[in-house]
Design a protein around this motif. Sequence first.
Motif, short mmCIF file in Angstrom:
data_model
loop_
_atom_site.label_atom_id
_atom_site.label_comp_id
_atom_site.label_asym_id
_atom_site.label_seq_id
_atom_site.Cartn_x
_atom_site.Cartn_y
_atom_site.Cartn_z
N ASP A 169 0.81 -1.25 0.00
CA ASP A 169 0.03 -0.05 0.01
C ASP A 169 0.84 1.17 0.10
O ASP A 169 1.62 1.42 1.02
CB ASP A 169 -0.81 -0.01 1.32
N HIS A 170 0.91 2.18 -1.10
CA HIS A 170 1.56 3.32 -1.21
C HIS A 170 1.46 4.17 -0.44
O HIS A 170 2.16 5.38 -0.28
CB HIS A 170 1.81 3.56 -2.79
N ARG A 171 0.11 4.30 0.30
CA ARG A 171 0.04 5.30 1.33
C ARG A 171 0.68 4.83 2.89
O ARG A 171 0.04 5.36 3.81
CB ARG A 171 -1.40 6.08 1.34
N ARG A 172 0.85 3.64 3.00
CA ARG A 172 1.23 3.06 4.21
C ARG A 172 2.48 2.68 4.43
O ARG A 172 3.14 2.63 5.44
CB ARG A 172 0.34 1.78 4.45
N THR A 173 3.65 2.57 3.23
CA THR A 173 5.02 1.94 3.59
C THR A 173 5.63 2.42 1.87
O THR A 173 4.81 2.81 1.14
CB THR A 173 4.88 0.56 3.71
N VAL A 174 6.88 2.54 2.08
CA VAL A 174 7.53 2.19 0.99
C VAL A 174 9.04 1.63 1.37
O VAL A 174 9.65 1.64 2.35
CB VAL A 174 8.08 3.91 0.44
N PRO A 175 9.40 0.43 0.56
CA PRO A 175 10.12 -0.50 1.04
C PRO A 175 11.68 0.06 0.94
O PRO A 175 12.38 -0.41 2.04
CB PRO A 175 10.15 -1.61 -0.51
N ALA A 176 12.02 1.11 0.40
CA ALA A 176 13.37 1.82 0.72
C ALA A 176 13.26 2.36 2.15
O ALA A 176 14.41 2.41 2.49
CB ALA A 176 13.59 2.96 -0.61
N TYR A 177 12.23 2.79 2.61
CA TYR A 177 12.33 3.31 4.00
C TYR A 177 12.38 2.10 5.04
O TYR A 177 13.26 2.39 5.75
CB TYR A 177 10.98 4.12 4.29
N ALA A 178 11.69 1.05 4.73
CA ALA A 178 11.85 0.07 5.79
C ALA A 178 13.32 -0.44 5.55
O ALA A 178 13.61 -1.10 6.62
CB ALA A 178 10.69 -1.13 5.27
N TRP A 179 14.07 -0.57 4.51
CA TRP A 179 15.31 -1.22 4.27
C TRP A 179 16.19 -0.72 5.08
O TRP A 179 17.22 -1.31 5.64
CB TRP A 179 15.70 -0.99 2.96
N ILE A 180 16.26 0.64 5.60
CA ILE A 180 17.36 0.98 6.47
C ILE A 180 17.58 0.57 7.88
O ILE A 180 18.42 -0.12 8.25
CB ILE A 180 17.24 2.66 6.49
N PRO A 181 16.18 0.50 8.61
CA PRO A 181 16.50 -0.43 9.68
C PRO A 181 16.63 -1.69 9.65
O PRO A 181 17.41 -2.52 10.30
CB PRO A 181 15.04 -0.01 10.34
N GLN A 182 16.40 -2.37 8.56
CA GLN A 182 16.64 -3.79 8.24
C GLN A 182 17.89 -3.92 8.17
O GLN A 182 18.54 -4.96 8.13
CB GLN A 182 15.46 -4.21 7.07
N LEU A 183 18.70 -2.90 7.42
CA LEU A 183 20.07 -3.07 7.27
C LEU A 183 20.87 -3.09 8.47
O LEU A 183 22.00 -3.72 8.40
CB LEU A 183 20.72 -1.78 6.26
N PHE A 184 20.35 -2.62 9.46
CA PHE A 184 21.16 -2.54 10.87
C PHE A 184 20.75 -3.86 11.74
O PHE A 184 21.09 -3.99 12.81
CB PHE A 184 20.82 -1.16 11.41
N ALA A 185 20.15 -4.63 10.90
CA ALA A 185 20.05 -5.90 11.70
C ALA A 185 21.21 -6.51 12.32
O ALA A 185 22.27 -6.62 11.72
CB ALA A 185 19.19 -7.01 10.85
N GLY A 186 21.20 -7.12 13.56
CA GLY A 186 22.42 -7.56 14.38
C GLY A 186 22.95 -6.81 15.40
O GLY A 186 23.72 -7.17 16.20
N HIS A 187 22.89 -5.37 15.05
CA HIS A 187 23.32 -4.36 16.00
C HIS A 187 22.16 -4.56 17.44
O HIS A 187 21.11 -4.64 17.03
CB HIS A 187 23.52 -3.08 15.50
N THR A 188 22.57 -3.94 18.37
CA THR A 188 21.67 -3.48 19.44
C THR A 188 21.11 -2.20 19.18
O THR A 188 21.86 -1.30 18.58
CB THR A 188 22.49 -3.27 20.91
N PRO A 189 20.01 -1.76 19.67
CA PRO A 189 19.39 -0.52 19.45
C PRO A 189 20.36 0.46 19.98
O PRO A 189 20.47 1.52 19.53
CB PRO A 189 18.14 -0.62 20.25
N ALA A 190 21.08 0.12 21.12
CA ALA A 190 22.01 1.29 21.66
C ALA A 190 23.18 1.44 20.80
O ALA A 190 23.73 2.65 20.53
CB ALA A 190 22.30 0.96 23.04
N ALA A 191 23.38 0.18 20.15
CA ALA A 191 24.55 0.55 19.13
C ALA A 191 24.32 1.52 17.89
O ALA A 191 24.99 2.07 17.49
CB ALA A 191 25.28 -0.85 18.58
N LEU A 192 22.85 1.40 17.39
CA LEU A 192 22.68 2.06 16.31
C LEU A 192 22.37 3.46 17.00
O LEU A 192 22.83 4.44 16.06
CB LEU A 192 21.14 1.57 15.83
N THR A 193 21.96 3.83 18.09
CA THR A 193 21.79 5.14 18.37
C THR A 193 23.18 5.87 18.67
O THR A 193 23.41 6.82 18.27
CB THR A 193 21.14 5.11 19.89
#
Length: 423
Positions: A169-193
Amino acid sequence: MRTLLATGLAAVAALTAAAPAGATTPARADHTARAHCPRLDANLPWFGDNRAKLQKMIDERGTCSGKRGPRPVAAFDWDNTVVKNDITDATLAWALKHDGILRPRSWRDTSAWLTPAADKALTKACGTAVPVGAPLPTSRNTACTDEIYEIREKSQTMAGEPAFAGDWDHRRTVPAYAWIPQLFAGHTPAALTSMAKKARAEALAAPVGSKQTVGTHTIAGYVRYYDQQKDLIRTLKRAGFDVYIVSASSEPIAEAWSGGVGLDRAHTIGIRSITEHGRLTARLKGCGGAETGRGDALPYMDGKRCMINQEIFGIKGAAAWKQQDPAHRIALGAGDADTDVTFVNDATGAHIAVNRNKAELMCRAYDDADGRWVAQPMFIDPMPRRSGTYPCSTTAATLPDGTHGPVLRADGSVIPDQPDRAA
């Protein structure tokens, strides 16, 4: 679950002069009393009479109104609304320059919508020599950096092939936006911050107007808080408003910045990753019943409304996608792009549209259906005035299937094409 709205203004009413016993309305004409109300800084320039419009709304809805009831809510987008430039771009650039991306088992694991062409391009550019879960050497591997950033920026590979495909749904999401947090998988939230804070320090220190190179891409090298927005947020808080950031950035990234305007983690809403054993995964939390983990419901367009309704007003399930009654809507909304248009339009007191020439948002701003829109040029390096008119009557609105149509008012009538006036 975020802290829900307080049930009254009693805690903040003490900040203002108390009304006489038995009074039913404040003495609004008493200029002496109003002089003690929270005021926007008169030394910070706004376009036209925008400061006066916002001050009027603050006086009408805040502690000086004398009204009792739930605290009014203000919600701000972040990138190019509260700050100049994009904090996700700044963080991704820092991570790529410092080997901050961990190699996934398969690039297809990072997004359900990633195409075979993108998977092939990333695998070829980034290689398979690095063990799964280890940092990719993007500081030295320009090809890998370029593929990642091209997909972020243009949703395509360096060869020009689509990076994402499928249905959403193009009014609910865009894959390129979702992809950035997905790229940081494996890190802790604190490490990303932590990465975001290091990127923040560099971006704030860089001269206004500076550029940086990421692979072979040239992007903005600086970020600045807008003084006017810092002052507005500070004034709203003093006037008893509950103020939130609602951003399409990864939430740990947004949290590295929101403290700069006096907002804590509880008032910072972004894309939320599902964690396992304390580490980010490629699965994302949804909204309004869209809990697939793929990222079908981001704080993006209609998804920002959903997140506000769900996380601030406590409205659950499919109802969170609907515009609520005025008592359960924000008083002020501020955004700069079509990604913000739904929640900004929902505001009942003031709709701030920072002008980046985004058609659907500016059509609503210039139509000004309720007389409460505040069209504002960017405070730093504003966009040039758009030539011609915005195609409000034909193609300015994004439809759920990704096609475009006219922008409609609440009564279903079509907004006529609008010239650019706040530039």
